[in-house]
Motif scaffolding. Structure first.
Motif, PDB file in Angstrom:
ATOM      1  N   GLU A 127      79.076  58.255  42.857  1.00 13.09           N
ATOM      2  CA  GLU A 127      78.968  57.845  41.454  1.00 13.09           C
ATOM      3  C   GLU A 127      77.542  57.468  41.083  1.00 13.09           C
ATOM      4  OE1 GLU A 127      80.794  54.584  38.282  1.00 13.09           O
ATOM      5  OE2 GLU A 127      81.898  55.098  40.097  1.00 13.09           O
ATOM      6  N   TYR A 128      76.796  56.868  42.037  1.00  7.71           N
ATOM      7  CA  TYR A 128      75.481  56.326  41.681  1.00  7.71           C
ATOM      8  C   TYR A 128      74.295  57.097  42.246  1.00  7.71           C
ATOM      9  CZ  TYR A 128      78.061  52.362  39.879  1.00  7.71           C
ATOM     10  OH  TYR A 128      78.931  51.574  39.162  1.00  7.71           O
ATOM     11  N   LYS A 129      74.545  58.089  43.128  1.00  7.47           N
ATOM     12  CA  LYS A 129      73.419  58.802  43.737  1.00  7.47           C
ATOM     13  C   LYS A 129      72.592  59.557  42.696  1.00  7.47           C
ATOM     14  CE  LYS A 129      76.002  63.006  44.862  1.00  7.47           C
ATOM     15  NZ  LYS A 129      76.416  63.946  45.929  1.00  7.47           N
ATOM     16  N   ASP A 130      73.245  60.019  41.638  1.00  6.43           N
ATOM     17  CA  ASP A 130      72.527  60.763  40.595  1.00  6.43           C
ATOM     18  C   ASP A 130      72.062  59.869  39.451  1.00  6.43           C
ATOM     19  OD1 ASP A 130      72.895  63.184  41.945  1.00  6.43           O
ATOM     20  OD2 ASP A 130      74.870  63.472  41.051  1.00  6.43           O
ATOM     21  N   ARG A 131      72.216  58.558  39.622  1.00  5.62           N
ATOM     22  CA  ARG A 131      71.826  57.640  38.554  1.00  5.62           C
ATOM     23  C   ARG A 131      70.583  56.830  38.905  1.00  5.62           C
ATOM     24  NH1 ARG A 131      77.147  54.865  36.025  1.00  5.62           N
ATOM     25  NH2 ARG A 131      75.682  54.653  34.285  1.00  5.62           N
ATOM     26  N   GLU A 132      69.928  57.223  39.986  1.00  8.95           N
ATOM     27  CA  GLU A 132      68.649  56.586  40.311  1.00  8.95           C
ATOM     28  C   GLU A 132      67.686  56.771  39.141  1.00  8.95           C
ATOM     29  OE1 GLU A 132      66.921  57.932  43.905  1.00  8.95           O
ATOM     30  OE2 GLU A 132      68.429  57.036  45.205  1.00  8.95           O
ATOM     31  N   GLY A 133      66.943  55.724  38.832  1.00 14.47           N
ATOM     32  CA  GLY A 133      65.997  55.808  37.731  1.00 14.47           C
ATOM     33  C   GLY A 133      66.583  55.413  36.389  1.00 14.47           C
ATOM     34  N   GLN A 134      67.866  55.056  36.367  1.00 19.41           N
ATOM     35  CA  GLN A 134      68.488  54.628  35.121  1.00 19.41           C
ATOM     36  C   GLN A 134      68.493  53.101  35.025  1.00 19.41           C
ATOM     37  OE1 GLN A 134      72.376  56.295  34.424  1.00 19.41           O
ATOM     38  NE2 GLN A 134      71.709  58.408  34.786  1.00 19.41           N
ATOM     39  N   VAL A 135      68.624  52.623  33.801  1.00 25.59           N
ATOM     40  CA  VAL A 135      68.780  51.182  33.567  1.00 25.59           C
ATOM     41  C   VAL A 135      70.231  50.927  33.192  1.00 25.59           C
ATOM     42  CG1 VAL A 135      68.140  49.232  32.090  1.00 25.59           C
ATOM     43  CG2 VAL A 135      66.382  50.827  32.891  1.00 25.59           C
ATOM     44  N   LEU A 136      70.858  49.999  33.907  1.00 24.83           N
ATOM     45  CA  LEU A 136      72.266  49.685  33.697  1.00 24.83           C
ATOM     46  C   LEU A 136      72.418  48.197  33.400  1.00 24.83           C
ATOM     47  CD1 LEU A 136      73.751  51.605  36.777  1.00 24.83           C
ATOM     48  CD2 LEU A 136      73.436  52.491  34.459  1.00 24.83           C
ATOM     49  N   THR A 137      73.518  47.869  32.760  1.00 25.46           N
ATOM     50  CA  THR A 137      73.865  46.464  32.546  1.00 25.46           C
ATOM     51  C   THR A 137      74.833  46.040  33.636  1.00 25.46           C
ATOM     52  OG1 THR A 137      73.570  46.648  30.155  1.00 25.46           O
ATOM     53  CG2 THR A 137      74.847  44.775  30.963  1.00 25.46           C
ATOM     54  N   ALA A 138      74.508  44.984  34.346  1.00 24.26           N
ATOM     55  CA  ALA A 138      75.320  44.543  35.484  1.00 24.26           C
ATOM     56  C   ALA A 138      75.649  43.065  35.354  1.00 24.26           C
ATOM     57  CB  ALA A 138      74.580  44.802  36.791  1.00 24.26           C
ATOM     58  N   GLN A 139      76.692  42.665  36.067  1.00 23.84           N
ATOM     59  CA  GLN A 139      77.109  41.260  36.052  1.00 23.84           C
ATOM     60  C   GLN A 139      76.676  40.595  37.351  1.00 23.84           C
ATOM     61  OE1 GLN A 139      81.391  40.458  35.938  1.00 23.84           O
ATOM     62  NE2 GLN A 139      81.011  38.665  34.673  1.00 23.84           N
ATOM     63  N   VAL A 140      76.006  39.464  37.224  1.00 28.82           N
ATOM     64  CA  VAL A 140      75.567  38.715  38.394  1.00 28.82           C
ATOM     65  C   VAL A 140      76.801  38.169  39.119  1.00 28.82           C
ATOM     66  CG1 VAL A 140      74.178  36.787  39.228  1.00 28.82           C
ATOM     67  CG2 VAL A 140      73.416  38.110  37.237  1.00 28.82           C
ATOM     68  N   VAL A 141      76.857  38.391  40.433  1.00 26.54           N
ATOM     69  CA  VAL A 141      78.052  38.002  41.199  1.00 26.54           C
ATOM     70  C   VAL A 141      77.777  36.818  42.117  1.00 26.54           C
ATOM     71  CG1 VAL A 141      79.793  38.770  42.852  1.00 26.54           C
ATOM     72  CG2 VAL A 141      78.934  40.359  41.136  1.00 26.54           C
ATOM     73  N   ARG A 142      76.771  36.964  42.987  1.00 25.78           N
ATOM     74  CA  ARG A 142      76.559  35.929  44.009  1.00 25.78           C
ATOM     75  C   ARG A 142      75.157  36.083  44.597  1.00 25.78           C
ATOM     76  NH1 ARG A 142      77.317  38.698  48.940  1.00 25.78           N
ATOM     77  NH2 ARG A 142      78.207  40.776  48.592  1.00 25.78           N
ATOM     78  N   SER A 143      74.799  35.113  45.446  1.00 26.95           N
ATOM     79  CA  SER A 143      73.539  35.173  46.182  1.00 26.95           C
ATOM     80  C   SER A 143      73.818  34.842  47.638  1.00 26.95           C
ATOM     81  CB  SER A 143      72.515  34.187  45.603  1.00 26.95           C
ATOM     82  OG  SER A 143      72.990  32.859  45.744  1.00 26.95           O
ATOM     83  N   ASP A 144      72.835  35.122  48.517  1.00 25.09           N
ATOM     84  CA  ASP A 144      72.999  34.748  49.916  1.00 25.09           C
ATOM     85  C   ASP A 144      71.861  33.830  50.341  1.00 25.09           C
ATOM     86  OD1 ASP A 144      70.773  36.347  50.301  1.00 25.09           O
ATOM     87  OD2 ASP A 144      71.881  38.031  51.157  1.00 25.09           O
ATOM     88  N   ASN A 145      71.891  33.433  51.612  1.00 25.26           N
ATOM     89  CA  ASN A 145      70.879  32.475  52.083  1.00 25.26           C
ATOM     90  C   ASN A 145      69.510  33.095  52.307  1.00 25.26           C
ATOM     91  OD1 ASN A 145      71.437  34.003  54.334  1.00 25.26           O
ATOM     92  ND2 ASN A 145      72.327  32.334  55.541  1.00 25.26           N
TER      93      ASN A 145
END
Length: 393
Positions: free
Chosen positions: A132-150
Motif C-alpha cells: 500500500e505504501y511502497k509507491d507513496r514515498e515522497g507524498q505528504v499524508l495526515t497521520a495520527q500520533v499514537v505513541r513514543s518509546d524510550n
C-alpha cells in the motif's frame, strides 16, 4: 467430509475483513498451515493436502498417493491392483486422495495449525502494508500520533500501518501528543525481517514545499515557482521564489494579506520562521538576496568551485552571520555556494555608494571622497572591497 460444526470459512472471512487481508489468500495460508501441522504432528511421512470450501465451509484433509506398478513407499504410493479395486478407471501415474477421519485431527495438530496461521497472517498483513505504501514515498499524508518509546521515537498511525518518526526527523522542540493529527512526509518504505518499516519526517524541506503549494494558489498553479528551500526545522527556513508572470509579485503572493498565507504554513510547523526571498538567475544577486535581511557589499563568485566571497560592513556582519551562523548557513544551502564573509569598512555596495555620493552633506571634501569610492567600483572592484573615504583622501 461432512459440514463441520465450526465454520472455518466464516471465521477466516471475518478476520480478513477486520484486518484488511485478501480472503482467498488467508484461506490458502490456512490450508498450507494445517497441512504442515498435520504432516509434522500426525502423519509425518505422508503427503497431505487440505481444502477449505470458501462458500460451504467444508474442510477436507486428504492423504495423496501415487498409483504405481510396484510400491516402493507405502506412505506415498499405492499399487495399481489395489487402486483398481477402489476405482476401475484409475491408471499408473495418477494420484488418489484418501480423506482423513476427523477424529485424527488431534489437539496438537490444530494448535500447530493455529500458530502457523497466525504467522502467515502477520506476513500477509505486512505485505499489505508494504504494497500500500511502497509507491507513496515522497507524498505528504495526515497521520495520527499514537505513541513514543524510550529512544525518543514517535509512531504515527497511517491507516493500514504505523510509521516511525525518529528524533532526527522530528521538529526540535515540538510537543507531540497521542491522538493529535499531524502532516508527515513519507520519506522511505522498506522491507525488513520484522516487516515493513515506514520512515516519516516532519523536518524534511519537502514538507515545507508541500505546505506552500497547499496554502498559496500561485505556487499550486505554477505562476510562482519555488526554486530552492533551505531549512533548519523548528527554527528557520529560507525559500527562494520566482514569478513567471511579471504582474505577480512572488514574495507578496507567498506572504499574503497581512501575512495570512505564510502564517498558515508556519502554523503547521510549530511557528517555524520562514523567510521568502527572490530567486535570481544572476548568481551574485541571488546570493545577495539569500543573505537578507543583511545588506552586503561586493560579491565575488567562482561558479566552477561554487564559492563566493562577500564583503560586509561591520554593522551588517552579525546580521549576515545570524544567530549561531544560521543566516549564512541557510544562504549557502539555498544557493549551493560556499559563502565566505569578509568584514570591510569600505562602501562596496553600488546602491550604498550612490546614496553616499548624492546625500552626504558633510562638506565638499566628504563628497569628493564618496565620489572617489563610487568611481572605484567601475575601475577596480577588488580595491573597493578594502577602500574607504580616508584611503582615497
Amino acid at each position: 467430509m461432512s459440514q463441520p460444526e465450526f465454520n472455518f470459512a466464516d471465521a477466516l472471512r471475518e478476520v480478513a475483513q477486520a484486518r484488511n487481508i485478501n480472503e482467498l489468500q488467508l484461506i490458502e495460508a490456512f490450508e498450507q498451515s494445517l497441512a504442515q501441522a498435520y504432516t509434522r504432528n500426525v502423519e509425518p511421512d505422508k503427503r497431505i493436502e487440505v481444502h477449505l470450501d470458501p462458500q460451504s465451509g467444508e474442510l477436507e484433509v486428504l492423504v495423496v498417493r501415487e498409483v504405481v506398478e510396484k510400491v516402493e513407499d507405502e506412505n506415498l504410493q499405492i499399487s495399481l491392483a489395489d487402486a483398481l479395486e477402489l476405482d476401475p478407471g484409475v491408471e499408473v501415474g495418477m494420484e488418489m486422495e484418501f480423506p482423513v477421519d476427523r477424529e485424527k485431527f488431534s489437539r496438537i495438530a490444530l494448535q500447530a495449525a493455529k500458530q502457523t496461521l497466525t504467522q502467515k497472517m502477520r506476513e500477509t498483513e505486512r505485505n499489505v502494508v508494504f504494497n500500500e505504501y511502497k509507491d507513496r514515498e515522497g507524498q505528504v499524508l495526515t497521520a495520527q500520533v499514537v505513541r513514543s518509546d524510550n529512544k525518543g521515537n514517535w509512531f504515527v498511525e497511517l491507516g493500514a500501518g504505523e510509521a516511525i518518526l525518529p528524533p532526527r526527523e522530528q521538529i526540535p522542540g515540538e510537543k507531540l501528543t497521542p491522538g493529535n493529527r499531524v502532516k508527515i512526509y513519507l520519506k522511505e518504505v522498506r522491507k525488513t525481517p520484522k516487516g515493513p518499516t515506514i520512515l516519516a519526517s516532519r523536518a524534511d524541506e519537502r514538507l515545507l514545499d508541500y505546505l506552500l503549494r497547499q496554502e498559496i494558489p500561485e505556487v499550486a498553479n505554477g505562476i510562482v515557482e519555488v526554486k530552492a528551500i533551505a531549512r533548519e526545522a523548528g527554527q528557520r527556513s529560507k525559500v527562494a521564489v520566482f514569478s513567471h508572470n511579471s504582474n505577480v509579485d512572488p514574495i507578496g503572493a507567498c506572504i499574503g494579506h497581512r501575512g495570512n498565507r505564510i502564517q498558515a504554513v508556519t502554523g503547521e510547523l510549530g511557528r517555524e520562521r520562514v523567510d521568502v526571498i527572490l530567486w535570481d538567475a544572476n548568481t551574485r544577486d541571488f546570493i545577495r538576496n539569500a543573505l537578507s535581511p543583511a545588506k552586503v557589499g561586493l560579491i565575488e563568485a567562482q561558479a566552477e568551485r561554487r564559492e563566493a566571497t562577500v564583503t560586509v560592513t561591520p554593522d551588517q556582519l552579525s546580521l549576515a552571520i545570524g544567530k549561531g551562523g544560521q543566516n549564512v548557513r541557510l544562504a549557502a544551502k539555498l544557493t549551493g555556494f560556499k559563502i565566505d564573509l569578509r568584514e570591510t569598512a569600505a562602501i562596496s555596495d553600488l546602491d550604498a555608494a550612490m546614496q553616499q555620493a548624492m546625500h552626504d552633506d558633510q562638506g565638499a571634501q566628504g563628497n569628493a571622497a564618496a565620489q572617489s569610492a563610487f568611481d572605484a567600483l567601475f575601475k577596480d572592484s577588488k580595491s573597493v572591497a578594502t577602500a574607504s573615504p580616508d584611503d582615497v583622501e
